[in-house]
Structures are given as structure tokens and as C-alpha cells.
Design an enzyme around this catalytic site. Structure first.
Site, PDB file in Angstrom:
ATOM      1  N   LYS A  13     -26.047 -34.533  14.073  1.00  0.00           N
ATOM      2  CA  LYS A  13     -24.937 -33.881  14.761  1.00  0.00           C
ATOM      3  C   LYS A  13     -24.809 -34.335  16.216  1.00  0.00           C
ATOM      4  O   LYS A  13     -23.702 -34.497  16.731  1.00  0.00           O
ATOM      5  CB  LYS A  13     -25.099 -32.363  14.696  1.00  0.00           C
ATOM      6  CG  LYS A  13     -25.013 -31.763  13.296  1.00  0.00           C
ATOM      7  CD  LYS A  13     -25.129 -30.251  13.349  1.00  0.00           C
ATOM      8  CE  LYS A  13     -25.023 -29.631  11.963  1.00  0.00           C
ATOM      9  NZ  LYS A  13     -26.175 -29.941  11.116  1.00  0.00           N
ATOM     10  N   GLU A  15     -24.525 -25.322  21.663  1.00  0.00           N
ATOM     11  CA  GLU A  15     -23.083 -25.325  21.880  1.00  0.00           C
ATOM     12  C   GLU A  15     -22.597 -23.944  22.279  1.00  0.00           C
ATOM     13  O   GLU A  15     -23.223 -22.923  21.970  1.00  0.00           O
ATOM     14  CB  GLU A  15     -22.355 -25.744  20.599  1.00  0.00           C
ATOM     15  CG  GLU A  15     -22.623 -27.164  20.182  1.00  0.00           C
ATOM     16  CD  GLU A  15     -21.923 -27.524  18.882  1.00  0.00           C
ATOM     17  OE1 GLU A  15     -21.817 -28.723  18.609  1.00  0.00           O
ATOM     18  OE2 GLU A  15     -21.502 -26.610  18.152  1.00  0.00           O
ATOM     19  N   HIS A  25     -23.462 -18.493   6.679  1.00  0.00           N
ATOM     20  CA  HIS A  25     -22.967 -19.818   7.051  1.00  0.00           C
ATOM     21  C   HIS A  25     -22.620 -20.688   5.841  1.00  0.00           C
ATOM     22  O   HIS A  25     -22.506 -21.909   5.965  1.00  0.00           O
ATOM     23  CB  HIS A  25     -23.975 -20.559   7.945  1.00  0.00           C
ATOM     24  CG  HIS A  25     -24.342 -19.821   9.195  1.00  0.00           C
ATOM     25  ND1 HIS A  25     -23.448 -19.597  10.224  1.00  0.00           N
ATOM     26  CD2 HIS A  25     -25.504 -19.217   9.576  1.00  0.00           C
ATOM     27  CE1 HIS A  25     -24.046 -18.912  11.187  1.00  0.00           C
ATOM     28  NE2 HIS A  25     -25.279 -18.665  10.814  1.00  0.00           N
ATOM     29  N   GLU A  66     -18.605 -31.444  12.613  1.00  0.00           N
ATOM     30  CA  GLU A  66     -19.407 -32.440  11.925  1.00  0.00           C
ATOM     31  C   GLU A  66     -18.550 -33.120  10.864  1.00  0.00           C
ATOM     32  O   GLU A  66     -17.438 -32.677  10.564  1.00  0.00           O
ATOM     33  CB  GLU A  66     -20.639 -31.805  11.276  1.00  0.00           C
ATOM     34  CG  GLU A  66     -20.328 -30.777  10.198  1.00  0.00           C
ATOM     35  CD  GLU A  66     -21.582 -30.123   9.645  1.00  0.00           C
ATOM     36  OE1 GLU A  66     -22.678 -30.665   9.858  1.00  0.00           O
ATOM     37  OE2 GLU A  66     -21.467 -29.072   9.017  1.00  0.00           O
ATOM     38  N   ARG A 108     -19.046 -37.243   2.066  1.00  0.00           N
ATOM     39  CA  ARG A 108     -19.078 -37.125   0.599  1.00  0.00           C
ATOM     40  C   ARG A 108     -17.875 -36.313   0.165  1.00  0.00           C
ATOM     41  O   ARG A 108     -17.106 -35.820   0.999  1.00  0.00           O
ATOM     42  CB  ARG A 108     -20.360 -36.408   0.166  1.00  0.00           C
ATOM     43  CG  ARG A 108     -20.554 -35.060   0.877  1.00  0.00           C
ATOM     44  CD  ARG A 108     -21.722 -34.283   0.360  1.00  0.00           C
ATOM     45  NE  ARG A 108     -22.078 -33.152   1.187  1.00  0.00           N
ATOM     46  CZ  ARG A 108     -21.442 -31.985   1.215  1.00  0.00           C
ATOM     47  NH1 ARG A 108     -20.380 -31.806   0.454  1.00  0.00           N
ATOM     48  NH2 ARG A 108     -21.848 -31.000   1.994  1.00  0.00           N
TER      49      ARG A 108
END
Length: 663
Positions: free
Chosen positions: A116, A200, A235, A293, A297
Site C-alpha cells: 500500500k 492515514e 472491513h 488501493e 485481479r
């Protein structure tokens, strides 16, 4: 185009890839572990190769075995699905070194977006907006605490590697920073082998909006619009939709342009997703979104994008991997209507969303929605893998219409045998904030108690469960006399953690009263039909679908599933069906406890084995005093109906007959 591909995955995504490959005339090879020897994806594929024991680290994460399987079967390419090895650049390099094609991006692109902190530095250089924070290499605790002070609380500590909410901590005040940092680093090391973190600013009322991108090997990159994935627990996403509610033309233009720019910055080809954190505290605005991010895929939630575009993203993946250009230009990609995807998991929302591995004794899905699943009735959700049962996708001309169709599809879904999050999904679809598109990633957490509250079963469900468990049919001439004597029967069930007891009284043909103390509910037109049970009560027509396994009943009524285990008051005295002094499984289920061993002396009524099925425990007891001769099961075993569990030798008092049966 490829003649044959191998799918390095399992479950619903493996089945999904097989479906498209079959339509395109491409042969498929499945891989499977010991736990998946009878799995649906193995049965669907043209060939299947065993790759190891149940733990993923010994099977689905063994890249060398998967490559060997591809070479041995003559596959030309490998589709990774998502999870497992799908974002492992070393695996991609090994695939290409073996002369095979990886159906996904290049290892360089995966590496560029894999960490990240490095990805965000790259995005800053490319001019893509990122959340203010610290993304550097220095990791000592005092320095990171000082950086957090500069950013301003609340802050989010995130492991720089991996995803899925692992290694993530929200910190609201400086006093909590040190402990949160230690926890995030520890989880990062355990999950990804990397304890480094980034810090962040925490966005108030954050929404999670992502853009589907696609690139080919000729340098062309397009977007396929956005998805809103804000409904999350721990999450992890629960319900996704496309397009995002409240999206303006101005913001869509800015966000999709940033996503395409991000993909081009790493020379991306094949399917990918650029995830953004968006300020949802007010109307969405072009300066209120930031890069979070990139998932290099195909995403779990890709069906909602397929629903609004009418495109098959797996087909696009195969064509791009085979060297073809993108099938459509940006201007040719349609956007029609709205779509939702709900993820049905084997988990218990009332117990903190803990996974609930176990047997799927009954599985029935509606035909009114798209169903992506890797399981069938009789399969078992394994503790070794993700506990997903299915994804339900509903599409309509408007958001309101699509949400109505999703509600209807969920109400017609019936899964029995283990706990699921179905009731949570239904509660979310009824939530007034979600209905108008007013949500953020904290909605489920704020409303969790209300969303997961379980109401006791009503009298209609109890009536239908009793009729099923006792095989009662009001249409039989002998109904009241032969089965019920005076016309009344007492029934006792376990439902969840509660004991449910009622008296059922036959009042006349097709008319039954369910009585509880001084309260009575009368049902009319009670009937057993070919596909369920029916009744009428107070002007309400009732139709129930029923699954009956052993002494357990699972009932779908008015969109709600109720599970019952019948308590037989004569169970300990029962003398039929065990003449060989054996205790056998009365249904398919999981062995939860075996409190005896060979040689144990037990008294009549003692528990020999505890099984779990239909989300409830069932105690199998000794019918007489005696000695356990042999135990044939262990805790955790999944056993079928009729499986021998215990050999038992009853001991009768001198001169008394031996009761040689067990329940």
C-alpha cells in the site's frame, strides 16, 4: 483462443470461470484438496487434479503443484480466481517460466500495487489523489506516533501488505495509539509476513467506492463504471451495488479518469479494481475521493458490473490473456439500470460474525436472481476456507426496483444446517438509511444490535414445524382419533437457545388451534401440499417451505427461516430400532462432543454423543445402564444419517429384560 485452462481456485469463483469457459468451448481443469473431493467445482470441470490436504497452505497455495497439474493435463493457461495465489507475483513468474499463460496482470503490475505504501507513492507521482498520511519506510513507534499527531486524529493504522481488514486499527485519541500500532503490526506479521504499517487520516462517514478497470496488451485501458461497497462488517463487504448511489456525472468523470490513470501508471492489463475512499458526510463531490488501493485481479463483486453492462468479465479476461484487444472501446460500454449483490455466508451475526462451518442439509435458491455458488445440498462448509455459500445478484431499471428484487430473492432463499447471515442481509434491505442510499462503512457497526436481533418463532411456524415433525395431515380421516386421541397433542421444540412448547388442538376439518396457556391462535384451511404447507389465519394466507432431516425441521415462512429440533418426551424410554446395541447418527451433522470412551460405565439417560445440525445441538443418550464398548467418532467429524457412532452394551437388573435401544 485457449483450448484448455486450469482454474487455480475453488468454490463459486471456480464454478463461475467454468461456466464461461464452457460457453466459449474451452475445456477446464479443476484442482481440489482433500476437503473438496466431492465439491461442486470438481464435478463441473472436464478434469480434476488432487493437489493436497485440506489446509490451503498445503494445497491451494502450493503453486508448484498447480503448475504441475496444468502441465500434466495439457492446460495452456491458468486462471487464478481471487484470493489464494491470484495476487502473488512469484506464482505468475513461475507460471510464465513453465510456458503457461497467466490469466491476469503482469508480475510487475502486481508488485507495483502489492504494498500500500509503495502504491500510494506511485499514485502521488501519477497525479491520483491519495488520503493524507504517512506512507514511508520509517517504522519506529515514537516516529509513527508523531506522524499521527501531525495528521490529526482520528487516524487509521493499516498494514502495508494484504487486505481484508487484517492489520487495520482505527485510533481516535493519542493515548490509544501505541497499543493499536502494536496490534496492527502483530496482525500484519501473522497474516502477510510483514509488520510494516502506514498511517492515514480517517475520513468521517467514509464510503467505499471502486472502479472496475480493464486493460489489454496493446496499452488500452478502459473503465466499466463504479461499484459502491460501503456495507461492510469487520472491513469485509456484505452488499455491493452498481452504480454508486448519489453519483454525479462530474464525480464519475473525475473518479473513472483517476482509475484509468492509475492502471496506466503500472502498464496494467486484464481485470483490476481501483478502490477509493470517499467522503460520505454530505453530497459526493469531485474533491472528496482518494485512492486507497488496487486489487490486481477479478473482484468477488464483479457480477454487479456484469449486470449493468451486460458484459462477461471472465470472457474479457480470457480474450485479453490470449492476446486479443479489448472487445469494446470506452464509448461502447453501456450502463443500464442498477444492480445489487448480497453475499450469503455461513456465519453467525449474533456472535460477532464468527464463521459457522458445518453441513448444508438443505439449499434452495430463487430463479428470480443470479446465483453464484460453489455448493449444493449435502455439501459442507469447511473451516479451512472462506465460509461463502453464495452470491445473489438482482438487477432492475432503477435502484428502488433492483432493491425490491433483491429483497424478494432473499425472502425465497432457504439454507438449513448451519448458521448464516441471511437474516442480516434481509434486515439491511429493510433499513431506511440504506433504502435511500444513505450509508457509510460504519452503518452495520452502528446498527448491529438491531440488525442481528432474533425474534422468537410465531405460532404459524410452530404449527407447520409440528405437522412436519409428527407427520400430521388434517386431510386424513383418522387424523384426530388415531394420532391425537382426544384431538390435542403437546409439542416441544428447541429453537435457537429457547424451549418452545405448545398444545395443538384439532377443531374440525383443516382447522387447528395453537394454544399457549390461555392464548389461542386458530388456523383454517390447513393443508399439506406437494411443495409445502398452507394455512389461513386472520385473513392472511400462509405458505411454508419445509426441510425435514431426522428430528430437525427448517421452515421458510414469509421470508424468514426458523429451525426446530423436536423433543420426544419418550426419548429415553424408546425401545425401537437399535436392537444391535448401537447408537447411530439420526441425521447428517457434526459431532460436537463425545463425553465417553470405550469402557465408560453410563447410566440410563446419560449423553453419549452430542451432534449439531440445523444450527442446533442434539444429544444422543443411553437408553439403559450399561458400558460403552467402542466409540467410532471424534469431535469435529461430519457424519451422515445412519453412521455408527457408539457400540453400547446395556446392563439390566437381574431378572429384568434388557432395553437394547438408544436415542
Amino acid at each position: 483462443m485457449f483450448q484448455k485452462i486450469l482454474i487455480a481456485n475453488r468454490g463459486e469463483i471456480a464454478c463461475r470461470v467454468i461456466d464461461t469457459a464452457r460457453r466459449m468451448g474451452i475445456a477446464t481443469v479443476a484442482v481440489y484438496s482433500d476437503a473438496d473431493s466431492n465439491a461442486r467445482h470438481r464435478a463441473l470441470a472436464d478434469e480434476a487434479v488432487h493437489i493436497g490436504p485440506a489446509p490451503a497452505a498445503e494445497s491451494y497455495l502450493k503453486g508448484e503443484r498447480i503448475i504441475e497439474a496444468a502441465l500434466a493435463t495439457g492446460a495452456q493457461a491458468i486462471h487464478p480466481g481471487y484470493g489464494f495465489l491470484s495476487e502473488n507475483p512469484g506464482f505468475v513468474e513461475a507460471v510464465e517460466a513453465a510456458g503457461l499463460v497467466f490469466i491476469g496482470p503482469s508480475p510487475a503490475s502486481i508488485r507495483a500495487m502489492g504494498l500500500k505504501d509503495a502504491a500510494k507513492a506511485l499514485m502521488i507521482e501519477a497525479g491520483v489523489p491519495v488520503v493524507p498520511g504517512y506512507h514511508g519506510e520509517r517504522q519506529d513507534a515514537d516516529f509513527l506516533a508523531a506522524e499521527a499527531d501531525k495528521i490529526g486524529y482520528p487516524v487509521l493504522i493499516k498494514a502495508r501488505a494484504g487486505g481484508g481488514g487484517k492489520g487495520m486499527r482505527l485510533v481516535e485519541k493519542p493515548a490509544d495509539f501505541a497499543a493499536a500500532l502494536e496490534g496492527a503490526q502483530r496482525e500484519g506479521r501473522a497474516s502477510f509476513g510483514d509488520g510494516a504499517v502506514l498511517i492515514e487520516r480517517y475520513v468521517t462517514s467514509p464510503r467505499h467506492i471502486e472502479v472496475q478497470v480493464f486493460g489489454d496488451r496493446f496499452g488500452t485501458v478502459v473503465h466499466l463504471y463504479e461499484r459502491d461497497c460501503s456495507l461492510q462488517r469487520r472491513h469485509q463487504k456484505v452488499i455491493e451495488e452498481a452504480p454508486a448511489p448519489g453519483m454525479t456525472a462530474e464525480l464519475r468523470a473525475a473518479m473513472t479518469a483517476a482509475a484509468v490513470k492509475a492502471a496506466k501508471a503500472v502498464s496494467y492489463h486484464n481485470a483490476g479494481t481501483i478502490e477509493f475512499i470517499v467522503d460520505g458526510s454530505g453530497p459526493l463531490r469531485p474533491d472528496g475521493f482518494w485512492f486507497m488501493e488496487m486489487n490486481t485481479r477479478l473482484q468477488v463483486e464483479h457480477p454487479v458490473t456484469e449486470a449493468i453492462t451486460g458484459l462477461d468479465l471472465v470472457e474479457w479476461q480470457l480474450r485479453v490473456a490470449a492476446g486479443e484487444p479489448l472487445p469494446l472501446t470506452q464509448d461502447e460500454i453501456p450502463l443500464n439500470g442498477h444492480a445489487f449483490e448480497a453475499r450469503l455466508y455461513a456465519e453467525d451475526p449474533g456472535k460477532g460474525f464468527l464463521p459457522a462451518p458445518g453441513p448444508l442439509l438443505h439449499v434452495a435458491f430463487p430463479e428470480t436472481a443470479r446465483i453464484d455458488t460453489g455448493v449444493r445440498a449435502g455439501d459442507r462448509i469447511s473451516a479451512h476456507y472462506d465460509p461463502m455459500i453464495a452470491k445473489l445478484t438482482a438487477q432492475g431499471p432503477s435502484r428502488a426496483d433492483a432493491l425490491f428484487r433483491l429483497r424478494r430473492a432473499l425472502a425465497a432463499t432457504h439454507v438449513a444446517g448451519t448458521a448464516t447471515n441471511l437474516s442480516l442481509l434481509q434486515a439491511l434491505c429493510r433499513d431506511t438509511d440504506f433504502a435511500v442510499g444513505k450509508m457509510d462503512t460504519g452503518l452495520i457497526g452502528r446498527k448491529q444490535e438491531a440488525l442481528t436481533a432474533a425474534a422468537p418463532p410465531d405460532d404459524a411456524a410452530i404449527l407447520f414445524a409440528a405437522m412436519t415433525a409428527l407427520d400430521l395431515d388434517p386431510a386424513r380421516p383418522q387424523f384426530g382419533f388415531r394420532l391425537w386421541g382426544t384431538g390435542t397433542v403437546r409439542v416441544e421444540f428447541v429453537s435457537g437457545d429457547d424451549l418452545v412448547a405448545r398444545d395443538l388442538r384439532l377443531l374440525g376439518a383443516g382447522q387447528i388451534a395453537v394454544e399457549d396457556g390461555g392464548c389461542s391462535t386458530v388456523f383454517e384451511a390447513v393443508a399439506v401440499g406437494p411443495d409445502g404447507l398452507r394455512a389461513r389465519q386472520g385473513g392472511r394466507n400462509l405458505d411454508a417451505k419445509v426441510a425435514h432431516v431426522g428430528d430437525a425441521v427448517s421452515l421458510l415462512l414469509d421470508g424468514r427461516i426458523s429451525d426446530f429440533a423436536l423433543i420426544d418426551p419418550l426419548a429415553v424410554e424408546h425401545t425401537g430400532g437399535a436392537a444391535e446395541n448401537r447408537i447411530v447418527a439420526p441425521m447428517t451433522g457434526v459431532v460436537r462432543s463425545v463425553p465417553v470412551t470405550a469402557g465408560s460405565t453410563v447410566a440410563k439417560g446419560d449423553i453419549l454423543v452430542v451432534m449439531e445440525a440445523m444450527k442446533m445441538e442434539h444429544s444422543l443418550r443411553a437408553a439403559a445402564d450399561g458400558v460403552v464398548e467402542a466409540v467410532h467418532c471424534t469431535v469435529g467429524d461430519t457424519v451422515d444419517d445412519g453412521t455408527l457412532l457408539v457400540d453400547f452394551a446395556p446392563q439390566a437388573a437381574e431378572g429384568a429384560p434388557v432395553e437394547d435401544s438408544l436415542v
